[in-house]
Design a protein around this motif. Structure first.
Motif, PDB file in Angstrom:
ATOM      1  N   CYS A   1       3.560   7.886  12.595  1.00  0.00           N
ATOM      2  CA  CYS A   1       3.092   7.048  13.212  1.00  0.00           C
ATOM      3  C   CYS A   1       4.018   5.755  13.687  1.00  0.00           C
ATOM      4  O   CYS A   1       4.596   5.176  12.014  1.00  0.00           O
ATOM      5  CB  CYS A   1       1.891   6.003  12.699  1.00  0.00           C
ATOM      6  SG  CYS A   1       0.934   5.276  13.232  1.00  0.00           S
TER       7      CYS A   1
ATOM      8  N   GLN B   1       0.024   6.608   9.334  1.00  0.00           N
ATOM      9  CA  GLN B   1      -1.193   6.123  10.033  1.00  0.00           C
ATOM     10  C   GLN B   1      -1.775   5.039   9.402  1.00  0.00           C
ATOM     11  O   GLN B   1      -2.731   3.370   9.252  1.00  0.00           O
ATOM     12  CB  GLN B   1      -2.043   6.656  10.800  1.00  0.00           C
ATOM     13  CG  GLN B   1      -3.228   5.843  11.919  1.00  0.00           C
ATOM     14  CD  GLN B   1      -3.434   6.713  12.318  1.00  0.00           C
ATOM     15  OE1 GLN B   1      -3.750   7.491  12.524  1.00  0.00           O
ATOM     16  NE2 GLN B   1      -4.210   5.662  14.340  1.00  0.00           N
ATOM     17  N   ARG B   2      -1.674   5.736   7.867  1.00  0.00           N
ATOM     18  CA  ARG B   2      -2.921   4.942   6.614  1.00  0.00           C
ATOM     19  C   ARG B   2      -1.449   3.266   6.168  1.00  0.00           C
ATOM     20  O   ARG B   2      -2.585   2.561   5.532  1.00  0.00           O
ATOM     21  CB  ARG B   2      -2.294   5.046   5.318  1.00  0.00           C
ATOM     22  CG  ARG B   2      -3.629   6.729   5.542  1.00  0.00           C
ATOM     23  CD  ARG B   2      -3.525   7.981   4.017  1.00  0.00           C
ATOM     24  NE  ARG B   2      -3.679   7.410   3.111  1.00  0.00           N
ATOM     25  CZ  ARG B   2      -2.859   8.002   1.986  1.00  0.00           C
ATOM     26  NH1 ARG B   2      -2.465   8.655   2.237  1.00  0.00           N
ATOM     27  NH2 ARG B   2      -3.093   7.192   0.963  1.00  0.00           N
ATOM     28  N   PHE B   3      -0.522   3.224   6.724  1.00  0.00           N
ATOM     29  CA  PHE B   3       0.214   2.645   5.842  1.00  0.00           C
ATOM     30  C   PHE B   3       0.400   1.722   7.277  1.00  0.00           C
ATOM     31  O   PHE B   3       1.684   0.789   7.075  1.00  0.00           O
ATOM     32  CB  PHE B   3       1.519   2.667   5.120  1.00  0.00           C
ATOM     33  CG  PHE B   3       1.106   3.945   4.352  1.00  0.00           C
ATOM     34  CD1 PHE B   3       0.419   3.626   3.602  1.00  0.00           C
ATOM     35  CD2 PHE B   3       0.670   5.198   4.277  1.00  0.00           C
ATOM     36  CE1 PHE B   3      -0.305   4.352   2.148  1.00  0.00           C
ATOM     37  CE2 PHE B   3       0.807   6.333   3.588  1.00  0.00           C
ATOM     38  CZ  PHE B   3      -0.047   6.085   2.309  1.00  0.00           C
TER      39      PHE B   3
ATOM     40  N   ILE C   1       0.650  13.606   4.075  1.00  0.00           N
ATOM     41  CA  ILE C   1       0.812  11.964   4.001  1.00  0.00           C
ATOM     42  C   ILE C   1       0.605  11.847   5.407  1.00  0.00           C
ATOM     43  O   ILE C   1       1.788  11.750   6.505  1.00  0.00           O
ATOM     44  CB  ILE C   1       1.872  11.296   3.308  1.00  0.00           C
ATOM     45  CG1 ILE C   1       2.023  11.675   2.284  1.00  0.00           C
ATOM     46  CG2 ILE C   1       1.556   9.759   3.173  1.00  0.00           C
ATOM     47  CD1 ILE C   1       3.097  12.042   1.176  1.00  0.00           C
ATOM     48  N   ASN C   2      -0.611  11.137   6.210  1.00  0.00           N
ATOM     49  CA  ASN C   2      -0.080  10.285   7.520  1.00  0.00           C
ATOM     50  C   ASN C   2       0.560   9.111   7.023  1.00  0.00           C
ATOM     51  O   ASN C   2      -0.914   8.311   6.576  1.00  0.00           O
ATOM     52  CB  ASN C   2      -2.032  10.648   7.948  1.00  0.00           C
ATOM     53  CG  ASN C   2      -1.964   9.837   8.915  1.00  0.00           C
ATOM     54  OD1 ASN C   2      -1.185   9.589  10.147  1.00  0.00           O
ATOM     55  ND2 ASN C   2      -2.565  10.602   9.606  1.00  0.00           N
TER      56      ASN C   2
ATOM     57  N   ASN D   1      -0.368  -1.832   9.757  1.00  0.00           N
ATOM     58  CA  ASN D   1      -1.258  -2.939  10.327  1.00  0.00           C
ATOM     59  C   ASN D   1      -1.397  -2.397  11.725  1.00  0.00           C
ATOM     60  O   ASN D   1      -0.904  -2.494  12.468  1.00  0.00           O
ATOM     61  CB  ASN D   1      -0.250  -4.817  10.387  1.00  0.00           C
ATOM     62  CG  ASN D   1      -1.672  -5.569  10.487  1.00  0.00           C
ATOM     63  OD1 ASN D   1      -2.683  -5.417  11.619  1.00  0.00           O
ATOM     64  ND2 ASN D   1      -1.094  -5.648   9.807  1.00  0.00           N
ATOM     65  N   LYS D   2      -2.836  -2.357  11.998  1.00  0.00           N
ATOM     66  CA  LYS D   2      -3.559  -2.043  13.317  1.00  0.00           C
ATOM     67  C   LYS D   2      -3.568  -2.942  13.856  1.00  0.00           C
ATOM     68  O   LYS D   2      -3.178  -2.607  15.212  1.00  0.00           O
ATOM     69  CB  LYS D   2      -4.455  -1.318  13.047  1.00  0.00           C
ATOM     70  CG  LYS D   2      -4.928   0.466  12.172  1.00  0.00           C
ATOM     71  CD  LYS D   2      -6.680   0.220  12.193  1.00  0.00           C
ATOM     72  CE  LYS D   2      -6.180   2.208  11.768  1.00  0.00           C
ATOM     73  NZ  LYS D   2      -5.089   2.138   9.931  1.00  0.00           N
TER      74      LYS D   2
ATOM     75  N   CYS E   1       0.871   4.046  -2.984  1.00  0.00           N
ATOM     76  CA  CYS E   1       1.130   6.185  -2.762  1.00  0.00           C
ATOM     77  C   CYS E   1       2.388   6.483  -2.763  1.00  0.00           C
ATOM     78  O   CYS E   1       2.332   7.418  -3.660  1.00  0.00           O
ATOM     79  CB  CYS E   1       0.864   5.664  -1.493  1.00  0.00           C
ATOM     80  SG  CYS E   1       0.701   7.483  -0.773  1.00  0.00           S
TER      81      CYS E   1
ATOM     82  N   LYS F   1       0.378  -0.955  -0.036  1.00  0.00           N
ATOM     83  CA  LYS F   1      -0.229   0.270  -0.433  1.00  0.00           C
ATOM     84  C   LYS F   1       0.607   1.081  -0.168  1.00  0.00           C
ATOM     85  O   LYS F   1       0.618   2.040  -0.723  1.00  0.00           O
ATOM     86  CB  LYS F   1      -1.248  -0.036   1.459  1.00  0.00           C
ATOM     87  CG  LYS F   1      -2.143   1.626   1.242  1.00  0.00           C
ATOM     88  CD  LYS F   1      -3.128   1.081   2.528  1.00  0.00           C
ATOM     89  CE  LYS F   1      -3.836   2.105   2.248  1.00  0.00           C
ATOM     90  NZ  LYS F   1      -4.878   2.186   3.822  1.00  0.00           N
TER      91      LYS F   1
END
Length: 366
Positions: A230, A294-296, A291-292, A298-299, A181, A177
């Motif tokens: 993050c 956190q989008r990339f 660009i955050n 694995n939570k 981006c 991912k």
């Protein structure tokens, strides 16, 4: 993972870089990145002890050259950012450098006289007075050296914490991912059809004044893309981005953190900077895009490693504080040395010499 960029505080903006760094491996010099005599009209190498007016001489020459239309790039001391290690002066085809050539970044002329020239501020000190202060000088220098050695050990520990954090968060980043981006970002940048090139320029330093950052990339760019951290994944973004930019044949100016990893990037041909995101309550910072990271991530992995990450952050924080405290103590001994040398200097004579040196430089720009 442990993030360390937040430890670095911005210092007043200036077209400036650091030509060295205090790192986990000790002091690293980047002088060869800045001061190759093959690319200069003249290089003045200033020798002398602490407090003998080297930084002041460099600053005065830069100030006067700027009045004659020369562009100035300031090289800050990575241990004392309030002091200058050098300046690059350019006007048309005339390119002149003045640099501090003393330890820990000792420099001697390569093409002596024809390009490199030694300027000795020690010509204006009282040798007898310094001989009488020998024991005090040795004591202060040794204690300063011990403080730096201790700081390097703390930085080595902090670096180990970062490495351990990366290992237990190995599956944290959603790389596919993230690469998509980056691909979208890079696709909008024009390919110049040349081979990719990296230019190293440090913007961060762990110094006697704390962990600091110059905002040269931010100030230089029309387009500023901020990367919001993050779990210390931003350095991975910068690594993937750098490879993609180089594959397009672009010139990339790269800043490496003293603790490792890419901190920020600048594209001089496109006037684009990719910088760490900073919270800005006063709205002084204007970003073109954010660009955050956190989008990339694995939570699930992020959540499962929360306690380990917090423990790592505590360890890192303690080690960084140890390093910064050691460097702050080194500053006290450094000032002791400066005071000793200042008391022996004939500054009126040095001022006259500095004025004459400035005139010689200005004549090249006229």
């Amino acid at each position: 993972m442990v993030s360390h960029i937040a430890y670095f505080q911005n210092i007043p903006p200036k077209n400036a870089y650091f030509a060295g760094a205090n790192t986990p491996e000790g002091f690293v010099s980047d002088y060869s990145e800045f001061f190759s005599e093959d690319t200069f009209t003249k290089v003045y190498i200033i020798k002398g002890g602490s407090g003998t007016g080297k930084s002041t001489m460099i600053g005065r020459c830069a100030e006067k050259a700027a009045k004659y239309g020369a562009s100035c790039t300031y090289i800050l001391c990575s241990s004392d950012p309030e002091s200058l290690d050098g300046v690059l002066l350019r006007r048309d085809n005339i390119h002149i450098a003045l640099i501090d050539g003393t330890a820990p970044h000792t420099v001697d002329p390569v093409y002596a006289g024809s390009c490199g020239e030694i300027v000795n501020s020690g010509d204006y000190w009282d040798t007898t007075a310094l001989e009488n202060a020998r024991e005090e000088i040795i004591n202060a220098a040794q204690q300063k050296s011990e403080c730096f050695s201790r700081a390097y050990r703390y930085l080595s520990g902090a670096s180990s914490v970062i490495s351990a954090s990366k290992r237990f968060c190995g599956n944290l980043i959603l790389e596919e991912k993230l690469e998509k981006c980056v691909g979208r970002l890079v696709s909008s940048i024009k390919d110049n059809g040349e081979s990719g090139k990296i230019i190293n320029r440090r913007t961060l330093a762990v110094s006697m004044n704390g962990a600091v950052r110059v905002t040269t990339f931010f100030n230089s760019a029309q387009t500023v893309i901020a990367v919001k951290e993050c779990a210390a994944t931003a350095s991975v973004f910068f690594s993937i981005l750098e490879k993609a930019l180089l594959s397009k044949g672009l010139t990339v100016v790269r800043s490496i953190s003293p603790l490792g990893g890419i901190a920020e990037l600048y594209l001089p041909g496109q006037d684009i900077a990719f910088v760490p995101y900073e919270e800005d309550e006063d709205r002084q910072l204007t970003y073109t895009k954010i660009i955050n990271m956190q989008r990339f991530v694995n939570k699930d992995v992020l959540s499962a490693n929360r306690q380990k990450r917090r423990f790592g952050e505590k360890c890192f924080s303690s080690l960084m504080e140890g390093a910064l405290d050691s460097l702050a103590e080194a500053k006290k001994h450094h000032f002791r040395l400066e005071d000793i040398y200042k008391a022996t200097m004939d500054f009126s004579g040095l001022d006259q010499f500095s004025a004459a040196l400035c005139d010689r430089i200005i004549q090249r720009f006229e």
